[in-house]
Design a protein around this motif. Structure first.
Motif, PDB file in Angstrom:
ATOM      1  N   UNK A   1      77.303  41.097  42.883  1.00 58.99           N
ATOM      2  CA  UNK A   1      78.758  41.283  42.800  1.00 58.99           C
ATOM      3  C   UNK A   1      79.205  41.506  41.356  1.00 58.99           C
ATOM      4  N   UNK A   2      78.645  40.739  40.426  1.00 51.18           N
ATOM      5  CA  UNK A   2      78.982  40.927  39.015  1.00 51.18           C
ATOM      6  C   UNK A   2      78.592  42.330  38.539  1.00 51.18           C
ATOM      7  N   UNK A   3      77.441  42.800  38.980  1.00 45.73           N
ATOM      8  CA  UNK A   3      76.975  44.131  38.592  1.00 45.73           C
ATOM      9  C   UNK A   3      77.908  45.203  39.158  1.00 45.73           C
ATOM     10  N   UNK A   4      78.254  45.070  40.429  1.00 51.10           N
ATOM     11  CA  UNK A   4      79.068  46.094  41.090  1.00 51.10           C
ATOM     12  C   UNK A   4      80.539  46.045  40.691  1.00 51.10           C
ATOM     13  N   UNK A   5      81.093  44.872  40.534  1.00 52.03           N
ATOM     14  CA  UNK A   5      82.534  44.741  40.291  1.00 52.03           C
ATOM     15  C   UNK A   5      82.914  44.695  38.816  1.00 52.03           C
ATOM     16  N   UNK A   6      82.044  44.074  38.001  1.00 51.68           N
ATOM     17  CA  UNK A   6      82.398  43.877  36.595  1.00 51.68           C
ATOM     18  C   UNK A   6      81.443  44.578  35.628  1.00 51.68           C
TER      19      UNK A   6
ATOM     20  N   UNK B   1      76.871  46.235  23.370  1.00 56.23           N
ATOM     21  CA  UNK B   1      77.751  46.144  22.192  1.00 56.23           C
ATOM     22  C   UNK B   1      79.044  45.414  22.536  1.00 56.23           C
ATOM     23  N   UNK B   2      79.512  45.597  23.780  1.00 53.79           N
ATOM     24  CA  UNK B   2      80.735  44.952  24.257  1.00 53.79           C
ATOM     25  C   UNK B   2      80.400  43.518  24.687  1.00 53.79           C
ATOM     26  N   UNK B   3      80.775  42.557  23.889  1.00 55.75           N
ATOM     27  CA  UNK B   3      80.419  41.167  24.149  1.00 55.75           C
ATOM     28  C   UNK B   3      81.291  40.493  25.200  1.00 55.75           C
ATOM     29  N   UNK B   4      82.250  41.245  25.764  1.00 55.00           N
ATOM     30  CA  UNK B   4      83.065  40.682  26.844  1.00 55.00           C
ATOM     31  C   UNK B   4      82.482  41.007  28.216  1.00 55.00           C
ATOM     32  N   UNK B   5      81.517  41.932  28.273  1.00 56.91           N
ATOM     33  CA  UNK B   5      80.862  42.252  29.547  1.00 56.91           C
ATOM     34  C   UNK B   5      80.028  41.060  30.021  1.00 56.91           C
ATOM     35  N   UNK B   6      80.007  40.829  31.333  1.00 61.98           N
ATOM     36  CA  UNK B   6      79.108  39.790  31.841  1.00 61.98           C
ATOM     37  C   UNK B   6      77.652  40.212  31.638  1.00 61.98           C
TER      38      UNK B   6
END
Length: 136
Positions: A42-47, A84-89
């Motif tokens: 779900x984290x991979x698909x949604x976020x 590089x984006x440290x807000x990504x899960x």
């Protein structure tokens, strides 16, 4: 005061149960949560979560989650393969899940906001019948 003395066991029970409810939140290593394979998907698909396998290269070559990047635990600090984006899960994977916990703590120190540990590691992913690949 008499009520407190007469019912000390009720207060004790309330304090202990409150502590037990808070324990999982305190034991997450500063916010790094454990996720099941289904939650990871779900984290991979949604976020757009990124899968990082912290296994050693030989272990990674033997079997790994499809689409994961191999960044061994010892080289996390200076790796250019981290997002590089440290807000990504970031979902961290290893064969059993123990190295991934240490990797999550390292990523938190590096400024990543959402490190997650795949509970049970690669074994849990395999048990959930999710895709695994081997390197040539």
């Amino acid at each position: 005061m008499k009520f407190f003395i007469d019912n000390w066991f009720l207060f004790f029970t309330a304090i202990v149960s409150g502590g037990l409810l808070l324990w999982p939140l305190l034991g997450r290593g500063g916010g790094a949560g454990r996720v099941t394979p289904a939650q990871a998907v779900q984290l991979i698909n949604r976020e757009k979560a990124v899968l990082i396998d912290v296994s050693e290269p030989a272990e990674y070559a033997g079997a790994h989650v499809t689409g994961s990047k191999n960044v061994p635990l010892g080289s996390l600090d200076g790796s250019g393969d981290l997002p590089k984006n440290k807000t990504l899960p970031v979902v961290l994977v290893c064969p059993s899940g123990t190295r991934a916990v240490r990797a999550a703590a390292t990523l938190k120190k590096l400024g990543f906001e959402k490190p997650h540990v795949l509970a049970g590691g690669l074994a849990a992913w395999r048990e959930a019948n999710l895709p695994i690949e081997k390197s040539a």
